[in-house]
Design an enzyme around this catalytic site. Structure first.
Site: not given
Ligand code: F6R
Length: 241
Positions: A67, A136, A138
């Site tokens: 992303d 959440n 995702h």
């Molecule tokens: C980033 C992405 C997100 C992160 C998620 C966790 O490319 O796709 O899904 O993996 O938000 O972020 P962190 O590792 O910063 O807790």
């Protein structure tokens, strides 16, 4: 779904790096799916060390990132382009033309998303996709919702995601509210997936992803139907399992 619970962040990073390294040794022109965020930083550091030690060679590896923020230039130090260069790409011998990240400044968003899917297909599909997980649930920026969105698309970020991302920005107004992300099917087409998570803050998301039934309100729960997923979490992230 294979579950590995590690002592701490360091061990989580090492176990994940070991899987990536062994793939790269077996298939030097592998297509690697990358994630950004705090979680994979330790893993990327270990890949850099393995490259410096001569264990792996990135010269034929192709990468695709999950992303990118929408409306942020790639030279902006908050962009995921910038993050990837700083945390991995500038430290290994990967040709920049082999690296792919969605263009957050694309004028024609639909064309950019379609083209990204085409580039992944032309590369032969993703061999190994690294995923983090949002609080959440995702994956990529596929936020909880009524349906799973299949292909690469523009997404309105959840308030919770905007809040979590704000730690990297100097003021609230600068935090992007939209992003381009691979879709659920784009991710699920990867031949192998590693999901990593660390810390108590991820415990609830990991519990819901691993234990609850598949539902678009918990995007990571879809991973149950993938044939080759390894979830690597430290003890804190596993504390609700
Ligand atoms: C980033 C992405 C997100 C992160 C998620 C966790 O490319 O796709 O899904 O993996 O938000 O972020 P962190 O590792 O910063 O807790």
């Amino acid at each position: 779904m294979k579950l590995i619970i590690t002592r701490d962040y360091e061990e989580m990073s090492r176990r994940a790096a070991d899987i990536v390294i062994s793939h790269m040794v077996q298939k030097p022109d592998m297509v690697l799916g990358l994630a950004t965020g705090s979680t994979p930083e330790g893993l990327y550091q270990k890949l850099i060390e393995a490259y410096r030690g001569g264990t792996i060679d990135f010269s034929n590896v192709r990468t695709f990132n999950l992303d990118e923020y929408y409306g942020i230039d790639e030279d902006n130090d908050q962009s995921y382009h910038y993050f990837m260069k700083e945390k991995l790409l500038d430290h290994v011998n990967i040709p920049m033309e082999n690296t792919h990240i969605l263009d957050g400044m694309a004028e024609d968003v639909h064309a950019e998303c379609m083209d990204y899917e085409r580039r992944i297909d032309e590369a032969g599909g993703i061999d190994l996709q690294i995923l983090g997980i949002g609080k959440n649930g995702h994956i990529g920026f596929n936020e909880p919702g009524d349906v799973f969105i299949r292909r690469t698309h523009l997404v309105d970020l959840d308030q919770e995601t905007i809040q979590a991302n704000s730690r990297f920005f100097t003021c609230k107004e600068e935090v992007p509210t939209q992003a381009l992300t691979m879709g659920i099917e784009t991710i699920m087409k990867a031949r192998k997936i590693i999901l990593i998570a660390s810390g108590e803050g991820k415990a609830e998301a990991i519990y819901r992803a691993v234990k609850c039934e598949i539902h678009p309100m918990v995007p990571a729960s879809i991973l149950h139907v993938h044939p080759d997923v390894t979830v690597i979490v430290d003890e804190e992230a596993a504390s609700k399992l």
